[in-house]
Design a protein around this motif. Structure first.
Motif, PDB file in Angstrom:
ATOM      1  N   UNK A  91     -13.019  45.879  25.681  1.00  0.00           N
ATOM      2  CA  UNK A  91     -13.035  46.125  27.127  1.00  0.00           C
ATOM      3  C   UNK A  91     -14.313  47.354  27.674  1.00  0.00           C
ATOM      4  N   UNK A  92     -14.155  48.258  26.858  1.00  0.00           N
ATOM      5  CA  UNK A  92     -15.070  49.380  27.346  1.00  0.00           C
ATOM      6  C   UNK A  92     -16.595  49.164  26.922  1.00  0.00           C
ATOM      7  N   UNK A 111     -23.148  38.936  14.374  1.00  0.00           N
ATOM      8  CA  UNK A 111     -22.113  38.204  14.039  1.00  0.00           C
ATOM      9  C   UNK A 111     -20.848  39.265  14.272  1.00  0.00           C
ATOM     10  N   UNK A 112     -19.667  38.562  14.808  1.00  0.00           N
ATOM     11  CA  UNK A 112     -18.555  39.326  15.425  1.00  0.00           C
ATOM     12  C   UNK A 112     -17.477  39.402  14.495  1.00  0.00           C
ATOM     13  N   UNK A 117      -5.929  38.071  16.711  1.00  0.00           N
ATOM     14  CA  UNK A 117      -6.382  37.052  17.693  1.00  0.00           C
ATOM     15  C   UNK A 117      -6.213  37.327  19.032  1.00  0.00           C
ATOM     16  N   UNK A 118      -5.619  38.562  19.278  1.00  0.00           N
ATOM     17  CA  UNK A 118      -5.403  38.895  20.804  1.00  0.00           C
ATOM     18  C   UNK A 118      -6.875  39.583  21.270  1.00  0.00           C
ATOM     19  N   UNK A 119      -7.563  40.577  20.241  1.00  0.00           N
ATOM     20  CA  UNK A 119      -8.873  41.031  20.379  1.00  0.00           C
ATOM     21  C   UNK A 119      -9.905  40.185  20.308  1.00  0.00           C
ATOM     22  N   UNK A 120      -9.694  38.952  19.650  1.00  0.00           N
ATOM     23  CA  UNK A 120     -10.590  37.920  19.747  1.00  0.00           C
ATOM     24  C   UNK A 120     -10.681  37.154  20.972  1.00  0.00           C
ATOM     25  N   UNK A 121      -9.479  36.865  21.314  1.00  0.00           N
ATOM     26  CA  UNK A 121      -8.962  36.306  22.798  1.00  0.00           C
ATOM     27  C   UNK A 121      -9.832  36.914  23.793  1.00  0.00           C
ATOM     28  N   UNK A 123     -12.371  38.862  23.483  1.00  0.00           N
ATOM     29  CA  UNK A 123     -13.926  38.788  23.254  1.00  0.00           C
ATOM     30  C   UNK A 123     -14.257  37.268  23.807  1.00  0.00           C
ATOM     31  N   UNK A 124     -13.739  36.264  23.480  1.00  0.00           N
ATOM     32  CA  UNK A 124     -13.977  34.738  23.915  1.00  0.00           C
ATOM     33  C   UNK A 124     -13.807  34.856  25.597  1.00  0.00           C
ATOM     34  N   UNK A 125     -13.036  35.390  26.123  1.00  0.00           N
ATOM     35  CA  UNK A 125     -12.800  35.270  27.629  1.00  0.00           C
ATOM     36  C   UNK A 125     -14.039  36.149  28.267  1.00  0.00           C
ATOM     37  N   UNK A 126     -14.796  37.128  27.445  1.00  0.00           N
ATOM     38  CA  UNK A 126     -15.949  37.703  27.882  1.00  0.00           C
ATOM     39  C   UNK A 126     -17.482  36.970  27.580  1.00  0.00           C
TER      40      UNK A 126
END
Length: 280
Positions: A91-92, A111-112, A117-121, A123-126
């Motif tokens: 987020x930051x 590469x990321x 999965x929550x952190x990945x989600x 990232x995908x949302x952004x």
């Protein structure tokens, strides 16, 4: 303020409602997560019949200086990997890119890696592509995820919180990588503890205290005083999200009764319900 429930929260609630809604009926559970992250956990607990007392022991604050981070963000293409071990880091990181008028898609030149999965989600949302997700949602899990990859002389950017352990840095350095670790946010304790919470602890009203990060433990201990902290939580069910947080609980003299094998709030909620199923 109107309550906003995310799509992810609604899905979790629907899944929870498939089981016995009142498994935690009447139990008063303390949630110590940061204010912006407590809602989903509280909703899951309430769906199982619990009463929830929210007291965020953490305040998320910006770094003391953005200078080094800004330089890294403006030169992202120099890095082979960017590693995220928390949603706060994501987020930051994204917010700072936007403040600098940099396109978030720039990070896709790297590469990321995401800790889970929550952190990945998030990232995908952004709009960020995720190439690697650790199967064990800890710093050790991140290091293990890189074990089969060629990391010699690879440049890794590690945006992190000020309380992050050195596990990721040390592990990647041992694999031959160059690591640039930069603080994107700080975990600060609250200025004071509410009288309501102190009374609830003193009068043994709280059935279970939950800790979702080591900083939630240390901050509550700091606010109450270490001896008082251990005394007030004696006899209370302690629920920890994982082994690192449990180790911090033990350091302060707490016995951990609940720890899920999967380090997520959904799994933690289920394990709390199972614990009270057994003892009630």
């Amino acid at each position: 303020m109107e309550e906003v429930v995310t799509t992810a929260t609604k899905v979790l609630l629907r899944e929870s409602n498939n089981s016995n809604k009142v498994r935690l009926h009447g139990k008063l559970i303390l949630v110590t997560r940061a204010a912006g992250q407590a809602e989903e956990f509280a909703c899951l607990l309430k769906a199982k019949g619990a009463r929830v007392l929210e007291y965020p022991t953490i305040r998320i604050a910006p770094p003391e200086s953005y200078a080094d981070l800004d330089v890294a963000l403006k030169t992202l293409t120099a890095f082979d990997w960017v590693v995220f071990t928390s949603r706060n880091a994501v987020g930051n990181f994204v917010e700072r890119l936007q403040m600098l008028d940099l396109d978030v898609s720039t990070v896709n030149f790297c590469r990321i890696c995401a800790v889970g999965p929550k952190t990945a989600e998030l990232l995908h949302d952004n709009g960020v592509r995720v190439d690697l997700i650790a199967s064990n949602y800890t710093g050790e899990g991140v290091v293990a995820a890189f074990a089969g990859l060629e990391m010699t002389d690879r440049w890794v950017l590690f945006p992190k919180g000020d309380c992050a352990r050195d596990v990721v840095i040390d592990g990647l350095l041992r694999q031959g990588a160059h690591v640039r670790d930069l603080i994107t946010y700080r975990n600060l304790p609250q200025d004071k503890i509410p009288t309501q919470l102190v009374i609830a602890l003193e009068e043994r009203q709280i059935d279970c205290v939950t800790f979702t990060a080591s900083s939630t433990v240390t901050n509550l201990a700091s606010l109450l005083g270490e001896q008082r902290f251990a005394k007030l939580l004696q006899g209370v069910v302690i629920a920890s999200i994982g082994p690192i947080t449990s180790k911090t609980c033990n350091k302060f003299g707490l016995e951990v009764h609940v720890e899920p094998s999967e380090y997520t709030i959904k799994a933690l909620t289920e394990e709390i319900a199972k614990y009270f199923d057994r003892v009630d």
